[in-house]
Design a protein around this motif. Structure first.
Motif, PDB file in Angstrom:
ATOM      1  N   THR A  31      -3.768   6.458   9.101  1.00  0.00           N
ATOM      2  CA  THR A  31      -3.050   6.206   7.849  1.00  0.00           C
ATOM      3  C   THR A  31      -4.004   6.355   6.672  1.00  0.00           C
ATOM      4  O   THR A  31      -5.126   5.843   6.712  1.00  0.00           O
ATOM      5  CB  THR A  31      -2.442   4.796   7.821  1.00  0.00           C
ATOM      6  OG1 THR A  31      -1.573   4.616   8.939  1.00  0.00           O
ATOM      7  CG2 THR A  31      -1.647   4.570   6.541  1.00  0.00           C
ATOM      8  N   TYR A  85      -1.216   1.042  -4.715  1.00  0.00           N
ATOM      9  CA  TYR A  85      -0.120   0.155  -4.316  1.00  0.00           C
ATOM     10  C   TYR A  85       1.133   0.497  -5.117  1.00  0.00           C
ATOM     11  O   TYR A  85       1.069   1.059  -6.219  1.00  0.00           O
ATOM     12  CB  TYR A  85      -0.502  -1.307  -4.571  1.00  0.00           C
ATOM     13  CG  TYR A  85      -1.580  -1.798  -3.643  1.00  0.00           C
ATOM     14  CD1 TYR A  85      -1.281  -2.562  -2.515  1.00  0.00           C
ATOM     15  CD2 TYR A  85      -2.916  -1.491  -3.881  1.00  0.00           C
ATOM     16  CE1 TYR A  85      -2.268  -2.991  -1.654  1.00  0.00           C
ATOM     17  CE2 TYR A  85      -3.922  -1.930  -3.013  1.00  0.00           C
ATOM     18  CZ  TYR A  85      -3.576  -2.666  -1.908  1.00  0.00           C
ATOM     19  OH  TYR A  85      -4.557  -3.096  -1.051  1.00  0.00           O
ATOM     20  N   PRO A  87       0.829  -1.207   0.000  1.00  0.00           N
ATOM     21  CA  PRO A  87       0.000   0.000   0.000  1.00  0.00           C
ATOM     22  C   PRO A  87       0.866   1.261   0.000  1.00  0.00           C
ATOM     23  O   PRO A  87       1.852   1.359   0.736  1.00  0.00           O
ATOM     24  CB  PRO A  87      -0.805  -0.122   1.301  1.00  0.00           C
ATOM     25  CG  PRO A  87      -0.843  -1.590   1.582  1.00  0.00           C
ATOM     26  CD  PRO A  87       0.473  -2.123   1.111  1.00  0.00           C
ATOM     27  N   ARG A  88       0.498   2.231  -0.836  1.00  0.00           N
ATOM     28  CA  ARG A  88       1.240   3.499  -0.930  1.00  0.00           C
ATOM     29  C   ARG A  88       0.661   4.481   0.079  1.00  0.00           C
ATOM     30  O   ARG A  88      -0.481   4.934  -0.060  1.00  0.00           O
ATOM     31  CB  ARG A  88       1.157   4.068  -2.347  1.00  0.00           C
ATOM     32  CG  ARG A  88       2.029   5.305  -2.570  1.00  0.00           C
ATOM     33  CD  ARG A  88       2.074   5.669  -4.041  1.00  0.00           C
ATOM     34  NE  ARG A  88       0.821   6.257  -4.477  1.00  0.00           N
ATOM     35  CZ  ARG A  88       0.543   7.571  -4.435  1.00  0.00           C
ATOM     36  NH1 ARG A  88       1.447   8.409  -3.961  1.00  0.00           N
ATOM     37  NH2 ARG A  88      -0.615   8.017  -4.859  1.00  0.00           N
ATOM     38  N   VAL A  89       1.430   4.810   1.094  1.00  0.00           N
ATOM     39  CA  VAL A  89       0.967   5.705   2.157  1.00  0.00           C
ATOM     40  C   VAL A  89       1.170   7.148   1.713  1.00  0.00           C
ATOM     41  O   VAL A  89       2.286   7.553   1.361  1.00  0.00           O
ATOM     42  CB  VAL A  89       1.724   5.440   3.468  1.00  0.00           C
ATOM     43  CG1 VAL A  89       1.316   6.436   4.544  1.00  0.00           C
ATOM     44  CG2 VAL A  89       1.466   4.012   3.952  1.00  0.00           C
ATOM     45  N   THR A  93      -3.942   5.471   2.594  1.00  0.00           N
ATOM     46  CA  THR A  93      -3.219   4.825   1.497  1.00  0.00           C
ATOM     47  C   THR A  93      -3.913   5.143   0.181  1.00  0.00           C
ATOM     48  O   THR A  93      -5.128   5.369   0.132  1.00  0.00           O
ATOM     49  CB  THR A  93      -3.147   3.298   1.691  1.00  0.00           C
ATOM     50  OG1 THR A  93      -4.476   2.759   1.741  1.00  0.00           O
ATOM     51  CG2 THR A  93      -2.415   2.958   2.981  1.00  0.00           C
TER      52      THR A  93
END
Length: 270
Positions: free
Chosen positions: A259, A264, A69-71, A261
């Motif tokens: 968080t 990905y 996952p791209r935070v 996200t």
């Protein structure tokens, strides 16, 4: 099994005798992701369990996403002096609403969380996040919170309550659900009561004690952000509304480990 995006599934592994009540037994599986699957695609891992006393075996399915996952935004409220909020966070209060603050009183991780108090008079407490940018239509929000907010003993009338709002681009603040978002876990408890001049009366919100037990407990909120957030600046805002009086000892809403996200990432992707 070599299915659902899995190739080179590897050889079977042996778990030995599994005894009830004993510590769990772990083994490692390795496999290769089908190169035709794109970053973020869903894999379906199919396990076949064999046992001498179960000749047909048992199937077990597990879903995973390709990549990490791209935070795009996260905050645990531990990287700030106790007296102030993290940089670019904002708080407001109206009428007899309380003032949001960093606190040691409750926390999910680390030493601190952020706290919206449930005050004893009619008012609003507001906590706003910094602005962050969302690229795709599948952004997700996760955070923990612990709340004890005024309601009846049976939790059938929610006198005070907190809500989550979102601001997309230059649009006005809107409740997450009204904006097109959705709670996947930890959603609102019900309708905030209209009896006693709560500024948030008639809206869905969190109230009472978090969790299902006699005492409040930390719960996880997982939510999908609106698809319209894609390509826009986004802010989040928590608001806690209180009515004309509290009938019992209450605390408010504690928030930790937030968080966001946005899709990905994969190490080998261009």
């Amino acid at each position: 099994a070599n299915t659902g995006g899995v190739t080179n599934a590897g050889v079977p592994v042996e778990y030995g005798v599994l005894t009830p009540g004993q510590p769990p037994v772990t083994r490692q599986f390795t496999f290769t992701v089908d190169p035709n699957f794109a970053c973020g695609d869903e894999l379906l891992l199919a396990f076949q369990i064999s046992d001498p006393n179960a000749p047909f075996g048992t199937g077990l399915l597990k879903r995973l996403r390709v990549g990490t996952p791209r935070v795009v935004f996260d905050e645990n409220f531990d990287r700030t002096p106790l007296a102030g909020l993290p940089q670019r966070w904002h708080r407001e209060e109206a009428d007899l609403g309380g003032r949001s603050s960093i606190t040691f009183r409750q926390k999910w991780s680390g030493l601190k969380s952020v706290y919206l108090p449930d005050s004893s008079g009619r008012g609003l407490t507001t906590l706003s996040s910094p602005t962050f940018f969302v690229t795709g239509p599948n952004a997700r929000l996760s955070f923990r919170h612990y709340y004890n907010i005024e309601t009846t003993f049976l939790r059938n009338r929610l006198y005070d309550g907190s809500v989550l709002e979102i601001k997309i681009g230059d649009a006005d603040w809107t409740d997450l659900l009204s904006a097109g978002g959705a709670f996947e876990t930890g959603g609102y408890d019900g309708l905030i009561d209209s009896c006693c001049m709560n500024p948030l009366a008639g809206r869905l919100g969190w109230s009472g004690r978090s969790g299902i037990n006699e005492l409040p407990e930390w719960i996880t909120v997982n939510a999908a952000l609106p698809a319209s957030a894609a390509g826009n600046r986004v802010q989040l805002r928590w608001r806690l509304g209180t009515d004309t009086g509290n009938s019992r000892v209450v605390e408010g809403d504690f928030i930790d480990d937030l968080t966001v996200t946005d899709g990905y990432t994969c190490a080998c992707a261009n």
